[in-house]
Design a protein around this motif. Structure first.
Motif, PDB file in Angstrom:
ATOM      1  N   SER A 129      46.151  41.772  45.372  1.00 10.97           N
ATOM      2  CA  SER A 129      45.311  40.611  45.040  1.00 10.97           C
ATOM      3  C   SER A 129      43.846  40.812  45.385  1.00 10.97           C
ATOM      4  CB  SER A 129      45.836  39.367  45.775  1.00 10.97           C
ATOM      5  OG  SER A 129      45.756  39.541  47.183  1.00 10.97           O
ATOM      6  N   LEU A 130      43.535  41.743  46.275  1.00 11.48           N
ATOM      7  CA  LEU A 130      42.169  41.910  46.772  1.00 11.48           C
ATOM      8  C   LEU A 130      41.211  42.270  45.635  1.00 11.48           C
ATOM      9  CD1 LEU A 130      40.506  41.904  49.432  1.00 11.48           C
ATOM     10  CD2 LEU A 130      40.822  44.390  49.473  1.00 11.48           C
ATOM     11  N   ASN A 131      40.079  41.562  45.590  1.00 13.09           N
ATOM     12  CA  ASN A 131      39.001  41.794  44.622  1.00 13.09           C
ATOM     13  C   ASN A 131      39.353  41.410  43.187  1.00 13.09           C
ATOM     14  OD1 ASN A 131      37.155  42.755  46.572  1.00 13.09           O
ATOM     15  ND2 ASN A 131      38.076  44.792  46.474  1.00 13.09           N
ATOM     16  N   ARG A 132      40.454  40.713  42.986  1.00 14.65           N
ATOM     17  CA  ARG A 132      40.796  40.234  41.647  1.00 14.65           C
ATOM     18  C   ARG A 132      40.207  38.842  41.427  1.00 14.65           C
ATOM     19  NH1 ARG A 132      45.950  42.749  39.479  1.00 14.65           N
ATOM     20  NH2 ARG A 132      45.900  41.026  38.016  1.00 14.65           N
ATOM     21  N   ASN A 133      39.871  38.540  40.170  1.00 16.45           N
ATOM     22  CA  ASN A 133      39.465  37.181  39.831  1.00 16.45           C
ATOM     23  C   ASN A 133      40.322  36.576  38.726  1.00 16.45           C
ATOM     24  OD1 ASN A 133      38.519  38.503  37.573  1.00 16.45           O
ATOM     25  ND2 ASN A 133      36.364  38.052  37.936  1.00 16.45           N
ATOM     26  N   GLN A 134      41.376  37.297  38.324  1.00 14.05           N
ATOM     27  CA  GLN A 134      42.354  36.770  37.372  1.00 14.05           C
ATOM     28  C   GLN A 134      43.746  37.229  37.774  1.00 14.05           C
ATOM     29  OE1 GLN A 134      41.448  37.695  33.283  1.00 14.05           O
ATOM     30  NE2 GLN A 134      39.700  36.306  33.209  1.00 14.05           N
TER      31      GLN A 134
END
Length: 219
Positions: A129-134
């Motif tokens: 999940s790290l650094n995701r925006n979707q």
């Protein structure tokens, strides 16, 4: 200087607050929608994992739409300002509304998990999940037709007790199937003492990890 520690403390607080995030978009087949989202009041996290606010955040805003979708469609959530900055697992849940999704507060044993994002690596210990925006998955084709809340959850394990970020949106599933996924209540899907939300993510790194909550159901 005498005030240097106080200034550093204020800077740390400001940096922590700026590193929070809100899942403020519903994504359906690549199209963004905000009208169906019960928008969080702000980007502050929810604590503890047993709080009733774990359902759909703290007094979220009123959604003005329930989006029509088909079983098998791509669906998920987006962050328009920033991205996930805190290490920890993420998941998407569906909750079957007893009537209209717009009238349901998410209480009851009606929720099941359809996707999760767990560990990316163990040394260093890092999450997908790290650094995701979707965060996008598909609605299982065997999901029964009807109205649902779809819920995004990400749990930051950088502090204990962990910081949880979640958002709900309203959807109506068409052309569904006859599946009967095992369901959980929220809160109740994660225990305060669960190892998955009490793990030390710093050295020495863990060598195994299981995401919190029920198993993913794909029909």
């Amino acid at each position: 200087m005498k005030f240097s520690s106080a200034i550093l403390g204020l800077v740390a607080i400001a940096q922590t607050a700026s590193a929070h995030y809100t899942f403020n978009q519903l994504l359906v087949n690549g199209q963004a929608n905000t009208a169906a989202v019960r928008q969080p009041q702000n980007n502050s996290p929810v604590k503890p994992v047993t709080s009733p606010d774990m359902r759909c955040n703290v007094n979220p805003g009123h959604a003005t739409e329930t989006v029509n979708v088909n079983a098998g469609d791509f669906i998920g959530f987006g962050i328009t300002v920033g991205k996930v900055y805190h290490q920890g697992p993420a998941a998407i849940y569906l909750g079957k509304a007893p009537g209209a999704a717009s009238a349901w507060d998410g209480s009851g044993t009606n929720w099941f998990k359809i996707a999760e994002w767990g560990v990316a690596s163990y040394n260093p210990f890092s999450f997908k999940s790290l650094n995701r925006n979707q965060f996008v998955t598909t609605i299982p084709k065997n999901t029964p037709s009807g109205e649902y809340l779809i819920r995004m959850e990400q749990i930051g394990l950088h502090v204990l007790p962990p910081e949880s970020f979640m958002t709900c949106a309203q959807i109506k599933v068409h052309n569904g199937g006859s599946g009967n996924p095992p369901k959980v209540a929220i809160p109740g899907h994660i225990g305060a003492g669960d190892a998955s939300v009490n793990v030390n993510i710093y050295p020495p790194y863990p060598t195994s990890y299981t995401c919190p909550g029920p198993a993913v159901w794909r029909g």
